[in-house]
Scaffold this active site. Structure first.
Site, mmCIF file in Angstrom:
data_model
loop_
_atom_site.group_PDB
_atom_site.id
_atom_site.type_symbol
_atom_site.label_atom_id
_atom_site.label_comp_id
_atom_site.label_asym_id
_atom_site.label_seq_id
_atom_site.Cartn_x
_atom_site.Cartn_y
_atom_site.Cartn_z
ATOM 1 N N GLY A 231 0.682 -1.026 -0.115
ATOM 2 C CA GLY A 231 -0.063 -0.001 0.075
ATOM 3 C C GLY A 231 0.723 1.306 0.130
ATOM 4 O O GLY A 231 0.454 2.311 -0.611
ATOM 5 N N ASP B 291 -6.146 2.575 9.607
ATOM 6 C CA ASP B 291 -7.728 2.381 9.604
ATOM 7 C C ASP B 291 -7.868 1.532 10.918
ATOM 8 O O ASP B 291 -8.104 2.349 12.071
ATOM 9 C CB ASP B 291 -7.712 1.232 8.483
ATOM 10 C CG ASP B 291 -9.396 0.812 8.487
ATOM 11 O OD1 ASP B 291 -10.077 1.682 8.866
ATOM 12 O OD2 ASP B 291 -9.504 -0.257 7.947
ATOM 13 N N LYS C 71 -7.927 7.269 9.036
ATOM 14 C CA LYS C 71 -9.487 7.221 9.019
ATOM 15 C C LYS C 71 -9.891 7.630 10.497
ATOM 16 O O LYS C 71 -9.380 7.256 11.370
ATOM 17 C CB LYS C 71 -9.829 5.924 8.533
ATOM 18 C CG LYS C 71 -10.120 5.588 7.404
ATOM 19 C CD LYS C 71 -10.801 4.394 6.990
ATOM 20 C CE LYS C 71 -10.634 3.975 5.737
ATOM 21 N NZ LYS C 71 -11.197 2.619 5.260
HETATM 22 P P1 IMP Z 1 -5.141 -1.500 9.448
HETATM 23 O O1 IMP Z 1 -6.824 -1.756 9.455
HETATM 24 O O2 IMP Z 1 -5.145 -0.255 10.083
HETATM 25 O O3 IMP Z 1 -4.591 -2.505 10.007
HETATM 26 O O4 IMP Z 1 -4.782 -1.208 7.766
HETATM 27 C C1 IMP Z 1 -4.621 -2.518 7.035
HETATM 28 C C2 IMP Z 1 -4.482 -2.230 5.610
HETATM 29 O O5 IMP Z 1 -5.809 -2.242 5.230
HETATM 30 C C3 IMP Z 1 -3.947 -0.694 5.152
HETATM 31 O O6 IMP Z 1 -2.571 -0.735 5.230
HETATM 32 C C4 IMP Z 1 -4.787 -0.903 3.632
HETATM 33 O O7 IMP Z 1 -3.687 -1.656 3.098
HETATM 34 C C5 IMP Z 1 -5.849 -1.649 4.023
HETATM 35 N N1 IMP Z 1 -6.933 -0.431 4.203
HETATM 36 C C6 IMP Z 1 -7.705 -0.046 5.124
HETATM 37 N N2 IMP Z 1 -8.563 0.741 4.969
HETATM 38 C C7 IMP Z 1 -8.471 0.968 3.396
HETATM 39 C C8 IMP Z 1 -9.121 1.476 2.367
HETATM 40 O O8 IMP Z 1 -10.163 2.494 2.769
HETATM 41 N N3 IMP Z 1 -9.020 1.194 0.984
HETATM 42 C C9 IMP Z 1 -8.054 0.562 0.986
HETATM 43 N N4 IMP Z 1 -7.292 -0.180 1.709
HETATM 44 C C10 IMP Z 1 -7.615 0.084 2.951
#
Ligand code: IMP
Ligand code: MG
Length: 177
Positions: free
Chosen positions: A43, A102, A131
Site C-alpha cells: 500500500g 484504519d 480514518k
Molecule cells: P489497518 O486496518 O489499520 O491494519 O490497515 C490495514 C491495511 O488495510 C492498510 O494498510 C490498507 O492496505 C488496508 N486498508 C484499510 N482501509 C483501506 C481503504 O479504505 N482502502 C484500501 N485499503 C484499505
C-alpha cells in the site's frame, strides 16, 4: 479507471502539496540523525516513492511486505509478515511508512514486533491517510497526510482486491465497481 469512482477525495496536486509539507517536517525532525525508513508494502509503495524523493537526508530504506486480511472492505485483524525480514535497527532511528491507519492492526503488530526485537533509538510512524474511527488497536501516527472519514478509498497505492493502486489520486469507488 476514474469512471469507477463515485467521487474524488484528494486530487494529485493536493497530494503533492501535502507531501512537500510532510517531507519538510520529517527532514527537519531527523536532521543529523541516522534514519531508517521502513515502508509497509504494497500500500505505501507510491507514497513512499514520492515522499522520500522530497527528503534530502542520507536515510536507509527498507521494505516489509504485509498481508492484512479483509472480509470485503474491513479488516479481520489478521496480520501476516516475515519477522525475520526486519532490518537491523541498532543505533538507528526508525520511521514506519504506511498507506492508511484504519483498524490499527497492521501498525500495532509491526510496532509490537520491533519493540520486542531490535529496539531502535526511536520509533515513529507516518501514514498518508488516517480514518476517523474508533480503532481496534490503540495506535497513533506521528505524521499524517490527510484525515478522512471512515469510508473505503482507493488509489495512490490503496487497492480494492489489488486493483486501483495506480490511480494517481484518491477516491471512493462506486458500489458496482
Ligand atoms: P489497518 O486496518 O489499520 O491494519 O490497515 C490495514 C491495511 O488495510 C492498510 O494498510 C490498507 O492496505 C488496508 N486498508 C484499510 N482501509 C483501506 C481503504 O479504505 N482502502 C484500501 N485499503 C484499505
Ligand atoms: Mg490492501
Amino acid at each position: 479507471m476514474q469512471e469507477h469512482l463515485e467521487k474524488i477525495l484528494i486530487r494529485e496536486e493536493e497530494i503533492a502539496r501535502r507531501l512537500d509539507e510532510l517531507a519538510a517536517d520529517i527532514t527537519h525532525d531527523y536532521q543529523g540523525k541516522d534514519l531508517t525508513v521502513l515502508a509497509i508494502l504494497n500500500g505505501s509503495l507510491i507514497f513512499m516513492a514520492d515522499l522520500l524523493r522530497r527528503i534530502p537526508l542520507p536515510l536507509e530504506l527498507d521494505c516489509i511486505r504485509v498481508k492484512s486480511y479483509h472480509g470485503g472492505k474491513t479488516s479481520t485483524g489478521q496480520v501476516e509478515f516475515d519477522r525475520t525480514a526486519l532490518p537491523n535497527l541498532r543505533n538507528r532511528h526508525l520511521l514506519l511508512l504506511d498507506d492508511i491507519l484504519d483498524s490499527g492492526h497492521t501498525l500495532a503488530a509491526i510496532i509490537d514486533t520491533i519493540r520486542t526485537g531490535s529496539a531502535p533509538l526511536s520509533l515513529r510512524s507516518c501514514v498518508l491517510l488516517r480514518k476517523a474511527k474508533v480503532r481496534s488497536r490503540p495506535v497513533e501516527a506521528d505524521y499524517v497526510g490527510f484525515d478522512i472519514q471512515d469510508e473505503f478509498v482507493v488509489g495512490y497505492g490503496l487497492d480494492y482486491q489489488e486493483r486501483y493502486r495506480n490511480l494517481p489520486l484518491i477516491g471512493v469507488l462506486k458500489e458496482q465497481a
